[in-house]
Scaffold this motif. Structure first.
Motif, short mmCIF file in Angstrom:
data_model
loop_
_atom_site.label_atom_id
_atom_site.label_comp_id
_atom_site.label_asym_id
_atom_site.label_seq_id
_atom_site.Cartn_x
_atom_site.Cartn_y
_atom_site.Cartn_z
N GLU A 195 88.40 23.98 56.29
CA GLU A 195 87.03 24.49 56.16
C GLU A 195 86.39 23.90 54.91
OE1 GLU A 195 84.94 28.74 55.00
OE2 GLU A 195 86.69 28.77 56.32
N GLN A 197 83.61 24.07 52.25
CA GLN A 197 82.76 25.15 51.73
C GLN A 197 81.72 24.60 50.76
OE1 GLN A 197 84.24 29.29 50.56
NE2 GLN A 197 83.96 28.32 48.59
N SER A 224 81.23 25.82 55.98
CA SER A 224 80.65 27.13 55.68
C SER A 224 79.67 26.99 54.51
CB SER A 224 81.73 28.15 55.35
OG SER A 224 82.47 27.77 54.21
#
Length: 336
Positions: A195, A197, A224
């Motif tokens: 992920e 970020q 994200s």
């Protein structure tokens, strides 16, 4: 494989009767407490965060690790504390975030500890600035069984990135991410879930679409977008984004900025989770970065005594009656 199906499989694989019934007890306790406004707790944490180290290679301006501004003791977790955590938590636990403050990959036994936690069939995640996610380290990390890897990248070019990630190397981070994803493909591994970020600040808010495109180019599993927690915000802050959607704070009629959350008198984290600092102290959540609310120490006390202590009970009761009086809650995203 879709993201949701990936995590569904992880949860099912980690689930046991003990963990299932513990989760039911926690959810029941929490909803009973908020519905009847009467404190009630049965069960143990579903998830915990463990702090590998307070050390960091960067000097990010809103981070106590980077600024070296802890008032608490600093250091790195050891074998004994890891084993105490496993012995007292693993039976009922589902998820471990092996990160709190500091850069976790700076701990020389990071991979060993992930392997040890995975032997308990736990879901493990961590967060890194990726400077030590080198080609040499990639294979051991992938083979450790790590389930989720969050990589902080708050810019799509070196100039923007360095405005917050001071002391960093944007090109090195991109190189390391690419090499890590390449190694994961070579090993034909689905894990860790990667992920990317992106924390939104004033200086990088124009790059939100660009970071999504960069994530796709790199081949990460998700991107994200995260709002920034700022320590000084009431009179504004040069890091505060102009896009209201991506700011935790809103200007009030008196000219002061306050968090947009209505701060409802509830917090599931306080029933379901704990943070454990490198030296074994139990604190309520990740917003207590300087460990101001220590309820006990896992190395010297029984967890049941800590969890049901008067101090911890009063903290949770305060959440149910007037959460805004707890300082760490006044900068919290719970309720946004």
């Amino acid at each position: 494989m879709s993201n949701s199906f990936f995590w569904f499989k992880k949860i099912i694989s980690a689930l046991t009767f003990s963990r299932f019934f513990n989760a039911v007890a926690i959810y029941y306790s929490y909803f009973f407490s908020i519905v009847f406004r009467k404190y009630f707790l049965k069960g143990n944490p579903i998830s915990i965060s463990i702090e590998p180290t307070t050390s960091c290679n960067l000097s990010c301006p809103e981070c106590p690790s980077g600024l070296k501004k802890f008032s608490r003791k600093t250091g790195s977790i050891n074998d004994s504390t890891i084993e105490n955590i496993i012995r007292k938590f693993a039976k009922h636990l589902m998820y471990v975030t092996f990160y709190f403050q500091g850069e976790p990959l700076l701990h020389p036994k990071f991979v060993d500890y992930v392997k040890r936690l995975k032997r308990e069939n736990l879901i493990i995640s961590t967060s890194t600035n990726a400077h030590f996610l080198t080609e040499e380290n990639s294979e051991p990390i992938i083979k450790s069984g790590l389930d989720r890897l969050i990589i902080s990248l708050d810019g799509t070019d070196s100039e923007t990135y360095l405005k917050y990630r001071k002391g960093g190397d944007f090109n090195l981070v991109i190189k390391n991410i690419s090499a890590f994803i390449g190694k994961r493909k070579e090993l034909k591994s689905k894990s860790p879930f990667i992920e990317l970020q992106f924390i939104v600040f004033k200086h990088n808010e124009h790059q939100i679409d660009e970071i999504k495109a960069l994530g796709k180019t790199l081949g990460v599993d998700s991107v994200s977008i995260k709002t920034a927690q700022l320590y000084e915000f009431e009179d504004g802050n040069e890091l505060m984004p102009g896009l209201v959607k991506y700011s935790r704070y809103k200007k009030q009629d008196d000219g002061k900025y306050r968090i947009k959350s209505s701060l409802p008198n509830k917090c599931f984290r306080s029933w379901s989770a704990n943070v454990i600092t490198w030296d074994g102290n139990i604190v309520p959540c990740c917003f207590d970065k300087d460990a101001d609310y220590v309820f006990g120490n896992i190395n010297s006390e029984d967890y049941s005594d800590i969890n049901n202590s008067e101090k911890y009970t009063n903290f949770r009761k305060q959440i149910l009656s007037d959460r805004a009086k707890i300082d760490i809650c006044r900068n919290c995203t719970e309720g946004l």
